[in-house]
Design a protein around this motif. Structure first.
Motif, PDB file in Angstrom:
ATOM      1  N   LEU A  38       0.834  -1.199   0.000  1.00 42.20           N
ATOM      2  CA  LEU A  38       0.000   0.000   0.000  1.00 42.20           C
ATOM      3  C   LEU A  38       0.874   1.257   0.000  1.00 42.20           C
ATOM      4  O   LEU A  38       0.652   2.203  -0.767  1.00 42.20           O
ATOM      5  CB  LEU A  38      -0.885  -0.027   1.246  1.00 42.20           C
ATOM      6  CG  LEU A  38      -2.206   0.723   1.214  1.00 42.20           C
ATOM      7  CD1 LEU A  38      -3.040   0.271   0.027  1.00 42.20           C
ATOM      8  CD2 LEU A  38      -2.957   0.492   2.514  1.00 42.20           C
ATOM      9  N   VAL A  39       1.902   1.233   0.866  1.00 41.94           N
ATOM     10  CA  VAL A  39       2.771   2.397   0.975  1.00 41.94           C
ATOM     11  C   VAL A  39       3.560   2.611  -0.309  1.00 41.94           C
ATOM     12  O   VAL A  39       3.624   3.726  -0.840  1.00 41.94           O
ATOM     13  CB  VAL A  39       3.729   2.250   2.176  1.00 41.94           C
ATOM     14  CG1 VAL A  39       4.866   3.253   2.083  1.00 41.94           C
ATOM     15  CG2 VAL A  39       2.959   2.438   3.471  1.00 41.94           C
ATOM     16  N   LEU A  40       4.140   1.530  -0.820  1.00 37.25           N
ATOM     17  CA  LEU A  40       4.927   1.669  -2.049  1.00 37.25           C
ATOM     18  C   LEU A  40       4.031   2.120  -3.202  1.00 37.25           C
ATOM     19  O   LEU A  40       4.439   2.941  -4.030  1.00 37.25           O
ATOM     20  CB  LEU A  40       5.635   0.357  -2.385  1.00 37.25           C
ATOM     21  CG  LEU A  40       6.786   0.002  -1.435  1.00 37.25           C
ATOM     22  CD1 LEU A  40       7.408  -1.340  -1.810  1.00 37.25           C
ATOM     23  CD2 LEU A  40       7.851   1.086  -1.436  1.00 37.25           C
ATOM     24  N   GLY A  41       2.819   1.580  -3.250  1.00 37.18           N
ATOM     25  CA  GLY A  41       1.879   1.974  -4.298  1.00 37.18           C
ATOM     26  C   GLY A  41       1.554   3.461  -4.203  1.00 37.18           C
ATOM     27  O   GLY A  41       1.566   4.174  -5.212  1.00 37.18           O
ATOM     28  N   TYR A  42       1.318   3.910  -2.994  1.00 39.03           N
ATOM     29  CA  TYR A  42       0.983   5.311  -2.789  1.00 39.03           C
ATOM     30  C   TYR A  42       2.149   6.203  -3.200  1.00 39.03           C
ATOM     31  O   TYR A  42       1.972   7.184  -3.931  1.00 39.03           O
ATOM     32  CB  TYR A  42       0.642   5.532  -1.313  1.00 39.03           C
ATOM     33  CG  TYR A  42       0.344   6.955  -0.949  1.00 39.03           C
ATOM     34  CD1 TYR A  42      -0.817   7.571  -1.393  1.00 39.03           C
ATOM     35  CD2 TYR A  42       1.223   7.688  -0.154  1.00 39.03           C
ATOM     36  CE1 TYR A  42      -1.093   8.887  -1.063  1.00 39.03           C
ATOM     37  CE2 TYR A  42       0.954   9.003   0.177  1.00 39.03           C
ATOM     38  CZ  TYR A  42      -0.205   9.589  -0.277  1.00 39.03           C
ATOM     39  OH  TYR A  42      -0.479  10.893   0.051  1.00 39.03           O
ATOM     40  N   LEU A  43       3.358   5.831  -2.742  1.00 39.91           N
ATOM     41  CA  LEU A  43       4.538   6.617  -3.104  1.00 39.91           C
ATOM     42  C   LEU A  43       4.714   6.635  -4.624  1.00 39.91           C
ATOM     43  O   LEU A  43       5.083   7.653  -5.206  1.00 39.91           O
ATOM     44  CB  LEU A  43       5.791   6.045  -2.437  1.00 39.91           C
ATOM     45  CG  LEU A  43       5.912   6.231  -0.936  1.00 39.91           C
ATOM     46  CD1 LEU A  43       7.210   5.630  -0.418  1.00 39.91           C
ATOM     47  CD2 LEU A  43       5.854   7.704  -0.571  1.00 39.91           C
ATOM     48  N   GLY A  44       4.435   5.488  -5.254  1.00 41.95           N
ATOM     49  CA  GLY A  44       4.571   5.408  -6.709  1.00 41.95           C
ATOM     50  C   GLY A  44       3.597   6.339  -7.404  1.00 41.95           C
ATOM     51  O   GLY A  44       3.974   7.115  -8.279  1.00 41.95           O
ATOM     52  N   LEU A  45       2.355   6.281  -6.956  1.00 42.61           N
ATOM     53  CA  LEU A  45       1.291   7.084  -7.563  1.00 42.61           C
ATOM     54  C   LEU A  45       1.598   8.575  -7.455  1.00 42.61           C
ATOM     55  O   LEU A  45       1.467   9.347  -8.400  1.00 42.61           O
ATOM     56  CB  LEU A  45      -0.021   6.772  -6.853  1.00 42.61           C
ATOM     57  CG  LEU A  45      -1.278   7.440  -7.371  1.00 42.61           C
ATOM     58  CD1 LEU A  45      -1.726   6.745  -8.652  1.00 42.61           C
ATOM     59  CD2 LEU A  45      -2.385   7.398  -6.325  1.00 42.61           C
ATOM     60  N   VAL A  46       1.998   8.981  -6.257  1.00 44.32           N
ATOM     61  CA  VAL A  46       2.102  10.407  -5.968  1.00 44.32           C
ATOM     62  C   VAL A  46       3.473  10.975  -6.325  1.00 44.32           C
ATOM     63  O   VAL A  46       3.584  12.085  -6.810  1.00 44.32           O
ATOM     64  CB  VAL A  46       1.790  10.657  -4.474  1.00 44.32           C
ATOM     65  CG1 VAL A  46       2.140  12.069  -4.082  1.00 44.32           C
ATOM     66  CG2 VAL A  46       0.329  10.400  -4.212  1.00 44.32           C
ATOM     67  N   LEU A  47       4.530  10.192  -6.069  1.00 47.34           N
ATOM     68  CA  LEU A  47       5.855  10.795  -6.169  1.00 47.34           C
ATOM     69  C   LEU A  47       6.759  10.097  -7.190  1.00 47.34           C
ATOM     70  O   LEU A  47       7.275  10.718  -8.115  1.00 47.34           O
ATOM     71  CB  LEU A  47       6.507  10.782  -4.786  1.00 47.34           C
ATOM     72  CG  LEU A  47       7.912  11.342  -4.702  1.00 47.34           C
ATOM     73  CD1 LEU A  47       7.952  12.771  -5.194  1.00 47.34           C
ATOM     74  CD2 LEU A  47       8.424  11.264  -3.272  1.00 47.34           C
ATOM     75  N   LEU A  48       6.929   8.772  -7.010  1.00 42.94           N
ATOM     76  CA  LEU A  48       7.920   8.087  -7.841  1.00 42.94           C
ATOM     77  C   LEU A  48       7.491   8.037  -9.300  1.00 42.94           C
ATOM     78  O   LEU A  48       8.312   8.245 -10.195  1.00 42.94           O
ATOM     79  CB  LEU A  48       8.158   6.670  -7.307  1.00 42.94           C
ATOM     80  CG  LEU A  48       8.848   6.629  -5.953  1.00 42.94           C
ATOM     81  CD1 LEU A  48       8.919   5.219  -5.415  1.00 42.94           C
ATOM     82  CD2 LEU A  48      10.245   7.217  -6.066  1.00 42.94           C
ATOM     83  N   GLY A  49       6.204   7.789  -9.542  1.00 41.83           N
ATOM     84  CA  GLY A  49       5.693   7.760 -10.914  1.00 41.83           C
ATOM     85  C   GLY A  49       5.970   9.061 -11.636  1.00 41.83           C
ATOM     86  O   GLY A  49       6.648   9.078 -12.671  1.00 41.83           O
ATOM     87  N   PRO A  50       5.493  10.175 -11.076  1.00 42.69           N
ATOM     88  CA  PRO A  50       5.741  11.458 -11.742  1.00 42.69           C
ATOM     89  C   PRO A  50       7.224  11.745 -11.940  1.00 42.69           C
ATOM     90  O   PRO A  50       7.627  12.232 -12.996  1.00 42.69           O
ATOM     91  CB  PRO A  50       5.119  12.473 -10.773  1.00 42.69           C
ATOM     92  CG  PRO A  50       4.068  11.713 -10.054  1.00 42.69           C
ATOM     93  CD  PRO A  50       4.572  10.316  -9.927  1.00 42.69           C
TER      94      PRO A  50
END
Lengths: 304, 278, 349
Positions: A38-50
């Motif tokens: 959940l945490v990694l997904g959230y970080l990916g969505l909000v920060l790492l992805g962009p």
């Protein structure tokens, strides 16, 4: 005197249920995987992805191509402004952070609480409002404008407007860091220096400053990162006049407006790399600070 | 009982230092904000009220408030969860993840906006997938929320992490030995310790979200009564030569920010109190 | 250096930390300020150092008024409770600090630093940092640092409070020897009566910001002037007694008492080692418990009509013969003092 017989007998009671084994075990691997995911997904969505998107996009254009767009008079002048602001921020906040921290933590004077609260205010309001406030004070038709016109000083839409806005938004960082550490340190070492005959300035240079230098460095670097990324206040106060009051961030904004995306991405990359560098130093400093604090507090309990 | 103020026992030199610092902070912060409030109210309370209750202003302030509140709540949840996972679970590349969480502290928010518009923009692969589903992200409200989440990401995590580390693990062990489930142990041991930090962190993100400008300008599209937030509205009013309107909405935001700041300070004091006990 | 303190007062908010304290300290002596925590003794020390200024009253060093002299100009050495070593400086730099800020040339500084480190038994450790030392070693660095500028007066705030019991005993004896060797007038603050009595020439007992009694350890132990002092410096039994022509009556017990009023109700204070027990039926008391404590034995008894009574005897004392739980005993008081009822009733340590 207590008599042992008087104590209530401890007998297993029916109301206490025996424990099930699994309750004593660590959280199940499933919980762990779900929560971590959940945490990694959230970080990916909000920060790492962009972040990766920016890098991929620039890679497609070509890093060289994107950066070469910056070899251009307006871009270079914008960069020059940003670098100058960075240096001014460093020097001013270095001095104000060290002395301001001492004044706010060690001195007692009427209005101290108000000054301390004012220090935090720039963190709590929009940079646009900071720009606006200065505009109303020293801009055209502002409260002080007759005075400034009389002595022929122009601040708004000049480099000095950028300086004012930047100093305002970066004010809290170094003072807060230094204040926090000064409070933790207490006054013992400073008192010891005084009883040993040191003057206030000797105490400052030889005892206080060495103890706050990591916190001061940390605060100043935070301020520098903020000055580099500041947009709202410098846009309002500087007006982003190309070649004059444009900074790296307003350059990105203007380039996007002009659909000059390569240049915008190039400058974004440059800023991202630079701020990651700053972040790297910040993380190192944070570890060092934690270590020195541990060293100061930890072993004092141990004895010969 | 410990007296302070000794290191620089105010001699003449130190008094000048104090005067310098106090006037620097006063001139830099107090004077401009006083002017802001003065301009907002100089035409009377009625004029102020009219300016902040125009349709566009109201919807801008409303949008800023509800997105800010939503972001505060989401941060309270995800921030606490992130801090907990970083604190407790072995994670691949943990130091890297931990550093990445801090990245929004140093990355320019404008650049954060650029990143988001590249990933979720109408021209991007993801953006097209979403708009096929009828969801617009960039130039729409989801983009605003994503941008706010990005720039406020570290606030709750960084507030909660040090508190978690100060909790005595023996307390949790005691709870487990007494028969508490892991969830129960978290609730009775860790939650009471961290909740002031969660509140303070999420109030700070709310405050920051309400002032955010750089990333919003890029991702929101700034359509009045649609995706125009209060700071962008203020900026627009400055540009179009309505300083009094800008100052009025600005003062309103300033009052809200001051109130939030006060609440955050109180919450922080409670965290501090716990530290002192430990 | 001789010290005179006159009518010192200091208030923190609504708390009267020091309340009209006057005393004198002879040049070259080692004096203890003894009192429970929060009694104001540390504040007195800090006022002597100039780290705190009194609300009223004056401080005189060698007959010269020093009340308003700045701490850095008083030429005193101060040893802080938690050492307050400069954590970013080495041991040698810490010790040499007072010389450095006085612009003593580097060669003399190095020599004096080395000498002092030898004196405190830390020769060769000059290059270490405070964090690399044990608590006892840090304490000695703090002392060497305070002694380096050759202070006229050495002040120590709970000097052994932060080290463990065994090291504390060693450091006490060492401090006494050091004092005799260096000869500097020294005042130290402690809440530990053993420490005060075993090390110092004179003891000043402070309670609620007031000076209760000053004197040599023997004077204070033999003639505690107030009930507070009597309670504070010994393991004591306190009774409310009826005085009748110099004889105090407590329940079934009667005893002549020194000092205090000779009629009416009084506080009778009997130290646990000023009692003798003899097995005797009917007697006046019943033994409850016998507790061996290393070289001594503590006996808890109940005195008829007066409640519990505690006595201590040497382990092999003949007085212990037949003393066991349940035994009836006769009690003899070898020494007792009485105090007016109202004095220090709320000041039990």
């Amino acid at each position: 005197m207590h008599k042992l017989e008087a104590l209530p007998a401890l007998r297993p009671s029916a109301s206490v249920r025996p424990l099930k084994d699994d309750k004593l075990r660590a959280p199940s691997p499933l919980t762990r995987i779900v929560l971590s995911g959940l945490v990694l997904g959230y970080l990916g969505l909000v920060l790492l992805g962009p972040l990766s998107a920016l890098l991929v996009e620039i890679a497609e254009i070509g890093f060289g191509v994107a950066l070469s767009k910056l070899v251009d008079t307006t871009a270079l002048l914008a960069l020059k402004n940003s670098i100058l602001l960075l240096l001014i921020t460093m020097v001013v906040n270095g001095v104000v952070g060290a002395l301001g921290g001492i004044v706010l933590v060690r001195h007692r004077f009427p209005g101290r609480a108000l000054v301390s609260a004012l220090c935090d205010l720039p963190l709590a309001v929009s940079p646009v409002m900071i720009g606006l406030s200065f505009l109303l004070l020293i801009g055209k038709g502002g409260v002080l404008s007759p005075l400034l016109e009389a002595i022929n000083i122009k601040l708004v839409f000049t480099f000095w407007g950028l300086v004012l806005g930047t100093l305002f938004v970066t004010l809290p960082y170094s003072i807060r860091e230094v204040s926090y550490v000064l409070e933790e340190l207490g006054t013992d070492e400073e008192e010891a220096a005084t009883t040993l005959g040191a003057s206030p300035w000797q105490t400052f240079w030889k005892v206080t400053l060495p103890n706050i230098r990591i916190a001061l460095g940390y605060g100043v670097l935070m301020a520098m990162a903020r000055s580099l990324g500041e947009f709202g206040a410098v846009l309002v106060l500087g007006g982003s006049i190309s070649g004059q009051t444009q900074t790296a961030t307003t350059f990105i904004h203007d380039s996007i407006e002009e659909r000059n995306l390569d240049a915008a991405y190039g400058m974004s990359l440059l800023l991202a790399v630079f701020s990651s560098g700053l972040l790297f130093i910040l993380e190192r400093l944070k570890k060092r600070q934690a270590k020195t604090q541990k060293r100061a507090h930890g072993p004092s309990k141990q004895t010969a | 009982m410990k007296p302070v103020g000794f290191a620089l026992l105010p001699g003449p030199g130190e008094l000048w230092v104090r005067r310098g610092i106090v006037s620097y902070i006063g001139l830099l912060v107090l004077v401009p904000f006083s002017v802001l409030v003065f301009v907002a109210f100089q035409d009377g309370l009625g004029a102020f009220w009219e300016r902040i209750t125009s349709d566009v202003a109201l919807s801008a302030v409303g949008l800023t408030l509800w997105t800010g509140l939503l972001v505060g709540v989401l941060n309270a949840f995800f921030g606490t969860l992130t801090a907990w996972v970083l604190f407790r679970y072995p994670l691949p590349l943990k130091p890297l993840v931990s550093a990445v969480v801090d990245l929004p502290l140093s990355i320019p928010t404008l650049v954060a906006g650029v990143m988001l518009s590249i990933l979720y923009g109408p021209a991007s692969l993801l953006g097209q997938k979403f708009s096929a589903l009828g969801i617009d992200i960039i130039f729409a409200k989801p983009g605003i929320i994503l941008a706010l989440l990005l720039v406020t990401l570290p606030f709750v995590v960084r507030a909660v992490e040090p508190v978690l580390e100060e909790v005595d693990p023996a307390e949790e062990e005691a709870a487990v030995v007494l028969g508490a489930s892991p969830w129960r142990a978290f609730r009775t041991v860790y939650f009471p310790a961290i909740y002031p930090a969660v509140i303070s962190g999420s109030l700070r993100s709310l405050g920051r979200a309400m002032g955010e400008f750089g990333s919003i300008v890029i991702v929101a599209g700034n359509i009045p009564q649609e995706t125009l937030t209060a700071p962008v509205y203020i900026f627009g009013e400055i540009e179009s030569g309505h300083p009094a309107t800008a100052a009025s909405v600005g003062s309103l935001l300033l009052f809200i920010a001051l109130a939030l700041h006060g609440i955050a300070r109180i919450a922080e004091k409670r965290v501090g109190g716990r530290h002192a006990q430990a | 250096m001789s010290i005179r303190v006159e009518h010192l007062r200091k208030r923190f908010g609504s708390f009267q930390a020091v309340d009209d304290v006057s005393f004198e300290v002879e040049s070259g002596s080692l004096v203890a300020l003894l009192g429970p925590s929060g009694s104001g003794k540390s504040t007195i020390l800090r006022i002597l150092a100039g780290l705190e200024s009194p609300d009223s009253g004056s401080v005189w060093f060698d007959g010269e008024e020093a009340t308003h002299v700045h701490a850095r100009s008083r030429a005193i050495g101060f040893v802080f409770q938690h050492y307050a070593l400069f954590r970013h400086l080495t041991v040698a730099e810490n010790v040499g600090f007072g010389l450095l800020v006085r612009n003593v040339d580097p060669k003399t500084r190095a020599e004096r630093t080395e000498q002092l480190l030898e004196l405190v038994g830390l020769g060769g450790l000059g290059g270490r940092y405070p964090s690399q030392l044990s608590g006892g070693q840090r304490q000695r660095v703090a002392l060497a640092r305070a002694l380096a500028p050759e202070p006229r007066l050495l002040l120590l705030d709970e000097p052994f409070g932060a080290v463990d019991a065994k090291v504390r005993e060693e450091l006490r004896q060492w401090l006494r020897r050091l004092h005799d060797e260096v000869g500097v007038t020294s005042i130290f603050v402690t809440h530990d009566q053993d420490e005060a009595f075993s090390v110092s020439d004179r003891v000043l007992i402070i309670n609620h910001g007031k000076l209760e009694q000053s004197g040599t350890p023997a004077e204070i132990l033999d003639e505690p002037r107030t009930e507070f002092v009597a309670r504070f410096v010994g393991d004591v039994n306190v009774f409310t007694a009826q005085m009748d022509k110099g004889i105090a009556k407590v329940g079934a017990l009667q005893t002549p008492a020194q000092s205090g009023p000779s009629d009416g109700q009084v506080q009778l204070v009997v130290r646990s080692y000023d009692l003798k027990f003899f097995r005797e039926d009917p007697g006046v008391a019943t033994v409850e418990r016998v507790v061996p404590l290393g070289d001594r034995v503590r006996v808890h008894a109940t005195l008829d009509g007066a409640g519990s009574l505690v006595a201590q005897f040497p382990r092999r004392s003949s007085l212990l013969r037949g003393i066991e739980a349940g035994a009836r005993i006769q009690v003899e008081v070898t020494y007792a003092r009485t105090y007016p009822l109202e004095s220090g009733r709320n000041s039990a340590p």
